[in-house]
Design a protein around this motif. Structure first.
Motif, PDB file in Angstrom:
ATOM      1  N   SER A   2     -14.672   8.476   2.367  1.00 32.07           N
ATOM      2  CA  SER A   2     -13.393   8.496   2.147  1.00 32.07           C
ATOM      3  C   SER A   2     -12.766   8.672   0.423  1.00 32.07           C
ATOM      4  CB  SER A   2     -12.666   7.183   2.498  1.00 32.07           C
ATOM      5  OG  SER A   2     -13.424   6.199   1.594  1.00 32.07           O
ATOM      6  N   ALA A   3     -11.895   9.082   0.298  1.00 31.29           N
ATOM      7  CA  ALA A   3     -11.317   9.192  -1.119  1.00 31.29           C
ATOM      8  C   ALA A   3     -11.521   8.129  -1.779  1.00 31.29           C
ATOM      9  CB  ALA A   3      -9.829   9.615  -0.992  1.00 31.29           C
ATOM     10  N   PRO A   4     -11.812   8.349  -3.325  1.00 29.87           N
ATOM     11  CA  PRO A   4     -12.060   7.234  -4.223  1.00 29.87           C
ATOM     12  C   PRO A   4     -10.926   6.400  -4.612  1.00 29.87           C
ATOM     13  CG  PRO A   4     -12.199   9.313  -5.525  1.00 29.87           C
ATOM     14  CD  PRO A   4     -12.082   9.599  -4.007  1.00 29.87           C
ATOM     15  N   ILE A   5      -9.553   6.873  -4.123  1.00 27.27           N
ATOM     16  CA  ILE A   5      -8.431   6.275  -4.547  1.00 27.27           C
ATOM     17  C   ILE A   5      -7.650   6.191  -3.226  1.00 27.27           C
ATOM     18  CG2 ILE A   5      -6.157   6.553  -5.914  1.00 27.27           C
ATOM     19  CD1 ILE A   5      -8.018   8.636  -7.572  1.00 27.27           C
ATOM     20  N   VAL A   6      -6.946   4.815  -2.960  1.00 26.84           N
ATOM     21  CA  VAL A   6      -6.390   4.763  -2.021  1.00 26.84           C
ATOM     22  C   VAL A   6      -5.078   4.135  -2.295  1.00 26.84           C
ATOM     23  CG1 VAL A   6      -6.301   3.135   0.209  1.00 26.84           C
ATOM     24  CG2 VAL A   6      -8.341   4.122  -0.439  1.00 26.84           C
ATOM     25  N   VAL A   7      -3.867   4.517  -1.833  1.00 29.89           N
ATOM     26  CA  VAL A   7      -2.636   4.227  -1.780  1.00 29.89           C
ATOM     27  C   VAL A   7      -2.204   3.589  -0.716  1.00 29.89           C
ATOM     28  CG1 VAL A   7      -0.082   4.528  -2.571  1.00 29.89           C
ATOM     29  CG2 VAL A   7      -2.238   5.872  -3.684  1.00 29.89           C
ATOM     30  N   ASP A   8      -1.984   2.041  -0.596  1.00 27.97           N
ATOM     31  CA  ASP A   8      -1.747   1.433   0.836  1.00 27.97           C
ATOM     32  C   ASP A   8      -0.296   1.419   1.024  1.00 27.97           C
ATOM     33  OD1 ASP A   8      -4.376   0.628   1.574  1.00 27.97           O
ATOM     34  OD2 ASP A   8      -4.258  -1.086  -0.021  1.00 27.97           O
ATOM     35  N   GLY A   9       0.108   0.986   1.962  1.00 26.10           N
ATOM     36  CA  GLY A   9       1.499   1.228   2.492  1.00 26.10           C
ATOM     37  C   GLY A   9       2.399  -0.066   1.785  1.00 26.10           C
ATOM     38  N   LEU A  10       3.626   0.024   1.783  1.00 27.23           N
ATOM     39  CA  LEU A  10       4.607  -0.588   1.111  1.00 27.23           C
ATOM     40  C   LEU A  10       4.360  -2.081   1.223  1.00 27.23           C
ATOM     41  CD1 LEU A  10       6.886  -0.196  -0.757  1.00 27.23           C
ATOM     42  CD2 LEU A  10       8.409  -0.576   1.235  1.00 27.23           C
ATOM     43  N   ARG A  12       5.243  -6.306   0.912  1.00 25.68           N
ATOM     44  CA  ARG A  12       6.378  -7.000   0.867  1.00 25.68           C
ATOM     45  C   ARG A  12       7.191  -7.368  -0.032  1.00 25.68           C
ATOM     46  NH1 ARG A  12       5.419 -11.671   5.746  1.00 25.68           N
ATOM     47  NH2 ARG A  12       4.400 -10.199   7.321  1.00 25.68           N
ATOM     48  N   SER A  13       6.278  -7.148  -1.233  1.00 22.74           N
ATOM     49  CA  SER A  13       6.943  -7.630  -2.494  1.00 22.74           C
ATOM     50  C   SER A  13       7.323  -6.482  -3.223  1.00 22.74           C
ATOM     51  CB  SER A  13       6.043  -8.626  -3.471  1.00 22.74           C
ATOM     52  OG  SER A  13       4.817  -7.787  -3.941  1.00 22.74           O
ATOM     53  N   GLY A  14       7.335  -5.318  -2.704  1.00 26.15           N
ATOM     54  CA  GLY A  14       7.597  -4.059  -3.293  1.00 26.15           C
ATOM     55  C   GLY A  14       6.218  -3.306  -3.982  1.00 26.15           C
ATOM     56  N   GLY A  15       6.362  -2.074  -3.743  1.00 26.53           N
ATOM     57  CA  GLY A  15       5.372  -1.231  -4.375  1.00 26.53           C
ATOM     58  C   GLY A  15       4.017  -0.794  -3.336  1.00 26.53           C
ATOM     59  N   ARG A  16       3.395  -0.119  -3.789  1.00 24.45           N
ATOM     60  CA  ARG A  16       2.096   0.205  -2.869  1.00 24.45           C
ATOM     61  C   ARG A  16       1.019  -0.101  -3.813  1.00 24.45           C
ATOM     62  NH1 ARG A  16       3.411   5.839   0.141  1.00 24.45           N
ATOM     63  NH2 ARG A  16       1.423   5.179   1.099  1.00 24.45           N
ATOM     64  N   TRP A  55      -9.345  13.164  -3.436  1.00 28.19           N
ATOM     65  CA  TRP A  55      -9.186  12.207  -4.235  1.00 28.19           C
ATOM     66  C   TRP A  55      -8.330  10.948  -3.650  1.00 28.19           C
ATOM     67  CZ3 TRP A  55     -11.670  11.577  -8.749  1.00 28.19           C
ATOM     68  CH2 TRP A  55     -12.221  12.717  -9.364  1.00 28.19           C
ATOM     69  N   ILE A  56      -7.177  11.416  -3.162  1.00 29.27           N
ATOM     70  CA  ILE A  56      -6.231  10.342  -2.736  1.00 29.27           C
ATOM     71  C   ILE A  56      -5.977  10.168  -1.310  1.00 29.27           C
ATOM     72  CG2 ILE A  56      -3.976   9.199  -3.217  1.00 29.27           C
ATOM     73  CD1 ILE A  56      -3.909  10.466  -5.893  1.00 29.27           C
ATOM     74  N   GLU A  57      -6.133   9.007  -0.716  1.00 31.54           N
ATOM     75  CA  GLU A  57      -5.943   8.647   0.593  1.00 31.54           C
ATOM     76  C   GLU A  57      -4.749   7.791   0.502  1.00 31.54           C
ATOM     77  OE1 GLU A  57      -7.399   6.019   4.443  1.00 31.54           O
ATOM     78  OE2 GLU A  57      -8.806   6.725   2.866  1.00 31.54           O
ATOM     79  N   TRP A  58      -3.588   8.562   1.059  1.00 34.56           N
ATOM     80  CA  TRP A  58      -2.398   7.723   1.325  1.00 34.56           C
ATOM     81  C   TRP A  58      -2.259   7.023   2.726  1.00 34.56           C
ATOM     82  CZ3 TRP A  58       1.553   7.884  -2.439  1.00 34.56           C
ATOM     83  CH2 TRP A  58       1.249   8.813  -3.650  1.00 34.56           C
ATOM     84  N   ARG A  59      -2.027   5.680   2.607  1.00 36.49           N
ATOM     85  CA  ARG A  59      -2.081   5.107   3.941  1.00 36.49           C
ATOM     86  C   ARG A  59      -0.810   4.370   4.152  1.00 36.49           C
ATOM     87  NH1 ARG A  59      -7.701   1.583   3.174  1.00 36.49           N
ATOM     88  NH2 ARG A  59      -9.215   3.183   3.247  1.00 36.49           N
ATOM     89  N   GLY A  60      -0.348   4.171   5.438  1.00 36.66           N
ATOM     90  CA  GLY A  60       0.625   3.350   5.973  1.00 36.66           C
ATOM     91  C   GLY A  60       2.106   4.139   5.712  1.00 36.66           C
ATOM     92  N   ARG A  61       2.266   4.948   4.845  1.00 37.12           N
ATOM     93  CA  ARG A  61       3.420   5.455   4.799  1.00 37.12           C
ATOM     94  C   ARG A  61       3.246   6.967   3.893  1.00 37.12           C
ATOM     95  NH1 ARG A  61       8.712   2.920   2.775  1.00 37.12           N
ATOM     96  NH2 ARG A  61       9.302   4.682   3.723  1.00 37.12           N
ATOM     97  N   ARG A  62       4.057   8.104   4.186  1.00 34.37           N
ATOM     98  CA  ARG A  62       4.151   9.193   3.701  1.00 34.37           C
ATOM     99  C   ARG A  62       3.796   9.038   2.165  1.00 34.37           C
ATOM    100  NH1 ARG A  62       9.300  12.450   5.538  1.00 34.37           N
ATOM    101  NH2 ARG A  62       8.620  13.245   3.515  1.00 34.37           N
ATOM    102  N   ALA A  63       3.030  10.211   1.656  1.00 34.66           N
ATOM    103  CA  ALA A  63       2.770  10.388   0.316  1.00 34.66           C
ATOM    104  C   ALA A  63       4.132  10.304  -0.496  1.00 34.66           C
ATOM    105  CB  ALA A  63       2.201  11.622  -0.067  1.00 34.66           C
ATOM    106  N   HIS A  64       4.131   9.640  -1.776  1.00 31.71           N
ATOM    107  CA  HIS A  64       5.044   9.796  -2.628  1.00 31.71           C
ATOM    108  C   HIS A  64       6.314   8.966  -1.986  1.00 31.71           C
ATOM    109  CE1 HIS A  64       2.854  13.055  -4.422  1.00 31.71           C
ATOM    110  NE2 HIS A  64       2.740  13.656  -3.297  1.00 31.71           N
ATOM    111  N   ARG A  65       6.193   8.035  -1.136  1.00 31.01           N
ATOM    112  CA  ARG A  65       7.334   7.257  -0.557  1.00 31.01           C
ATOM    113  C   ARG A  65       7.004   5.883  -1.166  1.00 31.01           C
ATOM    114  NH1 ARG A  65      10.077  10.437   3.210  1.00 31.01           N
ATOM    115  NH2 ARG A  65      12.155   9.727   2.491  1.00 31.01           N
ATOM    116  N   TYR A  66       7.958   5.258  -1.808  1.00 26.92           N
ATOM    117  CA  TYR A  66       7.800   3.987  -2.288  1.00 26.92           C
ATOM    118  C   TYR A  66       8.851   2.646  -2.023  1.00 26.92           C
ATOM    119  CZ  TYR A  66       4.294   6.254  -5.141  1.00 26.92           C
ATOM    120  OH  TYR A  66       3.173   6.850  -5.667  1.00 26.92           O
ATOM    121  N   GLU A  67       9.913   3.467  -1.546  1.00 26.30           N
ATOM    122  CA  GLU A  67      11.234   2.639  -1.165  1.00 26.30           C
ATOM    123  C   GLU A  67      11.136   2.012   0.341  1.00 26.30           C
ATOM    124  OE1 GLU A  67      11.790   6.522   0.346  1.00 26.30           O
ATOM    125  OE2 GLU A  67      11.244   5.955  -1.486  1.00 26.30           O
TER     126      GLU A  67
END
Length: 69
Positions: A2-10, A12-16, A55-67
């Motif tokens: 897997s990628a060394p960097i993981v960005v999880d889904g949104l 509840r408190s905001g952010g990933r 490098w980066i695995e985006w989980r739970g939402r599309r990449a670059h989406r934070y809202e």
């Protein structure tokens, strides 16, 4: 492998949640936050890595989406 960097889904408190090599780096609210976490981890070319699945695995939402949908 897997990628060394993981960005999880949104959260509840905001952010990933951003994890780098298994360690939580923080919660990103936009790509600038993510890039800052990567820069602090020693990746000065962070902007170039955002769309690289090696490098980066985006989980739970599309990449670059934070809202909230």
């Amino acid at each position: 492998m897997s990628a060394p960097i993981v960005v999880d889904g949104l959260s509840r408190s905001g952010g990933r949640r951003v994890t780098i090599n298994g360690q939580i780096a923080g919660f990103a609210h936009d790509d600038r936050d993510l890039v800052e976490f990567l820069r602090r981890a020693g990746l000065d070319d962070a902007w170039d890595l955002l769309d690289d699945p090696h490098w980066i695995e985006w989980r739970g939402r599309r990449a670059h989406r934070y809202e909230v949908a």
